[in-house]
Design a protein around this motif. Sequence first.
Motif, mmCIF file in Angstrom:
data_model
loop_
_atom_site.group_PDB
_atom_site.id
_atom_site.type_symbol
_atom_site.label_atom_id
_atom_site.label_comp_id
_atom_site.label_asym_id
_atom_site.label_seq_id
_atom_site.Cartn_x
_atom_site.Cartn_y
_atom_site.Cartn_z
ATOM 1 N N MET A 143 0.806 -1.167 -0.040
ATOM 2 C CA MET A 143 -0.055 -0.108 -0.040
ATOM 3 C C MET A 143 0.937 1.225 -0.032
ATOM 4 S SD MET A 143 -3.177 -0.796 2.831
ATOM 5 C CE MET A 143 -4.526 -1.399 2.261
ATOM 6 N N ILE A 144 1.967 1.313 0.794
ATOM 7 C CA ILE A 144 2.817 2.463 0.788
ATOM 8 C C ILE A 144 3.385 2.752 -0.150
ATOM 9 C CG2 ILE A 144 4.796 3.110 2.312
ATOM 10 C CD1 ILE A 144 3.488 1.791 4.810
ATOM 11 N N ILE A 145 4.278 1.614 -0.716
ATOM 12 C CA ILE A 145 5.149 1.708 -1.993
ATOM 13 C C ILE A 145 4.022 2.328 -3.061
ATOM 14 C CG2 ILE A 145 6.189 0.543 -4.005
ATOM 15 C CD1 ILE A 145 7.456 -1.281 -1.208
ATOM 16 N N GLY A 146 3.019 1.530 -3.279
ATOM 17 C CA GLY A 146 1.986 2.034 -4.435
ATOM 18 C C GLY A 146 1.553 3.407 -4.206
ATOM 19 N N SER A 147 1.290 3.836 -3.095
ATOM 20 C CA SER A 147 0.961 5.429 -2.893
ATOM 21 C C SER A 147 2.032 6.240 -3.334
ATOM 22 C CB SER A 147 0.740 5.607 -1.381
ATOM 23 O OG SER A 147 -0.349 4.798 -0.887
ATOM 24 N N TRP A 148 3.271 5.829 -3.022
ATOM 25 C CA TRP A 148 4.471 6.571 -3.634
ATOM 26 C C TRP A 148 4.560 6.700 -4.988
ATOM 27 C CZ3 TRP A 148 7.128 10.353 -0.652
ATOM 28 C CH2 TRP A 148 7.089 10.330 0.874
ATOM 29 N N ILE A 149 4.595 5.507 -5.666
ATOM 30 C CA ILE A 149 4.853 5.374 -6.982
ATOM 31 C C ILE A 149 3.815 6.008 -7.958
ATOM 32 C CG2 ILE A 149 5.036 3.463 -8.772
ATOM 33 C CD1 ILE A 149 6.469 1.623 -6.940
ATOM 34 N N MET A 150 2.618 5.834 -7.430
ATOM 35 C CA MET A 150 1.227 6.374 -8.031
ATOM 36 C C MET A 150 1.258 7.893 -8.138
ATOM 37 S SD MET A 150 -1.605 3.594 -7.321
ATOM 38 C CE MET A 150 -2.871 4.235 -8.337
ATOM 39 N N GLY A 151 1.631 8.406 -6.976
ATOM 40 C CA GLY A 151 1.781 9.887 -6.872
ATOM 41 C C GLY A 151 2.846 10.344 -7.632
ATOM 42 N N SER A 152 4.110 9.483 -7.647
ATOM 43 C CA SER A 152 5.099 10.261 -8.497
ATOM 44 C C SER A 152 4.899 10.143 -9.979
ATOM 45 C CB SER A 152 6.355 9.084 -8.140
ATOM 46 O OG SER A 152 6.745 9.388 -6.630
ATOM 47 N N VAL A 153 4.086 9.079 -10.622
ATOM 48 C CA VAL A 153 4.181 8.842 -12.006
ATOM 49 C C VAL A 153 2.899 9.963 -12.526
ATOM 50 C CG1 VAL A 153 2.864 7.247 -13.526
ATOM 51 C CG2 VAL A 153 4.561 6.307 -12.007
ATOM 52 N N ASN A 154 1.984 9.838 -11.536
ATOM 53 C CA ASN A 154 1.014 11.096 -11.958
ATOM 54 C C ASN A 154 1.613 12.498 -11.832
ATOM 55 O OD1 ASN A 154 -1.764 12.274 -12.195
ATOM 56 N ND2 ASN A 154 -1.158 13.128 -10.089
ATOM 57 N N SER A 155 2.536 12.845 -11.080
ATOM 58 C CA SER A 155 3.287 14.084 -10.737
ATOM 59 C C SER A 155 4.342 14.060 -12.362
ATOM 60 C CB SER A 155 4.125 14.075 -9.447
ATOM 61 O OG SER A 155 4.631 15.130 -9.374
ATOM 62 N N CYS A 156 5.042 13.334 -12.408
ATOM 63 C CA CYS A 156 5.994 13.088 -13.688
ATOM 64 C C CYS A 156 5.297 13.722 -14.827
ATOM 65 C CB CYS A 156 6.512 11.948 -13.980
ATOM 66 S SG CYS A 156 8.037 11.538 -12.785
ATOM 67 N N ALA A 157 4.061 13.210 -15.071
ATOM 68 C CA ALA A 157 3.248 13.509 -16.296
ATOM 69 C C ALA A 157 2.834 15.070 -16.336
ATOM 70 C CB ALA A 157 2.031 12.831 -16.278
ATOM 71 N N HIS A 158 2.434 15.330 -15.219
ATOM 72 C CA HIS A 158 2.015 16.854 -14.981
ATOM 73 C C HIS A 158 3.321 17.888 -14.941
ATOM 74 C CE1 HIS A 158 -2.357 16.160 -14.349
ATOM 75 N NE2 HIS A 158 -2.126 15.269 -13.497
ATOM 76 N N THR A 159 4.090 17.475 -14.471
ATOM 77 C CA THR A 159 5.341 18.487 -14.266
ATOM 78 C C THR A 159 6.060 18.496 -15.710
ATOM 79 O OG1 THR A 159 5.779 17.780 -12.195
ATOM 80 C CG2 THR A 159 7.344 18.941 -13.260
ATOM 81 N N ALA A 160 6.057 17.536 -16.466
ATOM 82 C CA ALA A 160 6.542 17.358 -17.802
ATOM 83 C C ALA A 160 5.723 18.429 -18.745
ATOM 84 C CB ALA A 160 6.535 15.994 -18.501
ATOM 85 N N TYR A 161 4.474 18.259 -18.647
ATOM 86 C CA TYR A 161 3.667 18.960 -19.697
ATOM 87 C C TYR A 161 3.759 20.417 -19.211
ATOM 88 C CZ TYR A 161 -0.304 21.205 -21.701
ATOM 89 O OH TYR A 161 -1.298 22.119 -22.611
ATOM 90 N N VAL A 162 3.780 21.066 -18.034
ATOM 91 C CA VAL A 162 4.049 22.279 -17.296
ATOM 92 C C VAL A 162 5.237 22.899 -17.914
ATOM 93 C CG1 VAL A 162 4.141 23.719 -15.345
ATOM 94 C CG2 VAL A 162 2.197 22.136 -15.572
ATOM 95 N N LEU A 163 6.173 22.027 -18.136
ATOM 96 C CA LEU A 163 7.567 22.737 -18.278
ATOM 97 C C LEU A 163 7.735 22.679 -19.967
ATOM 98 C CD1 LEU A 163 9.881 20.864 -15.638
ATOM 99 C CD2 LEU A 163 9.054 23.110 -15.498
ATOM 100 N N HIS A 164 7.048 22.060 -20.661
ATOM 101 C CA HIS A 164 7.211 22.073 -22.162
ATOM 102 C C HIS A 164 6.102 23.046 -22.759
ATOM 103 C CE1 HIS A 164 9.569 18.532 -21.501
ATOM 104 N NE2 HIS A 164 10.069 18.868 -22.598
#
Length: 317
Positions: A143-164
Amino acid sequence: MENINETSTDFFLLGLFPPSRIGLFFFILSFLIFLMALFGNLSMIILILLDTHLHTPMYFLLSQLSLMDLNYISTIVPKMVSDYLLGNKSISFIGCGVQCFFFIALAGAEGLILVSMAYDRYVAICFPLHYPIRMSKRVCVLMIIGSWIMGSVNSCAHTAYVLHIPYCRSRAINHFFCDVPAMLTLACMDTWVYEYTVFVSITLFLVFPFIGIACSYGRVLLAICSMQSTEGRKKAYSTCRTHLTVVTFYYAPFAYTYLRPRSFRSPTEDKVLAVFYTILTPVLNPIIYSLRNKEVMGALRRVILRFCSVKMEQHSH
């Protein structure tokens, strides 16, 4: 907005506090809350690590919530403090991207950890005999690893878009941190497709989890009503009430901010709402979970007594 160089790649955070006595008062208050949040969450993590009575799935998840809150408030407040004290409101393009990534990753991960905590209480109260299997150490870690990974993957997508996306207007962000919707108002392209993905993302990380939590607590309250033991009923009700308080404080302002169309939003309202989930929630979590929890207070007493006895032994030698 004077002294803002339009050709610079840096962004400028206009901040939360006006340059007045009221602004200074709220700045001092926010800084004190930040220190309380650091102390409260660090204490919670150390206490759960040191006391073996708290080595249970519920407290393991709670230690992760404290760790997320610790990182969460540290991503936002130190920069806000230095901007106010030094008067330097600029943040580099990469710095803004880093802040954006950590904010979204931690926000998403915290939303999922709160769901895990609700599931833990649901199993403990509704299926107590199945608890050791349904909430084993392995399930808890996943549960804990899943929370960290899903939060990070979602964030990568949003951050990449905002920076481009291209920014061709003023680079002054009307916020106290690099918040995606505030940045989108500076873009010189139509971002409606991306805003739709933000809506989907918030629905997945906030709305569905909130519905899940509400349903699980509905079942829990029904189970509490049918309990024979008054003491057990009181303890279960107290645990659920504290958790629901935390969940409401966290989810409600977030959902209200990000699910509204841009035309219904105002920068001032967004900043005030952001204070709830970036500054107030991280300080409230340890207070709500510790002061209203006999197990945590008992653990605190045991740890203090242990340290006192070690000190006394050292002095006697």
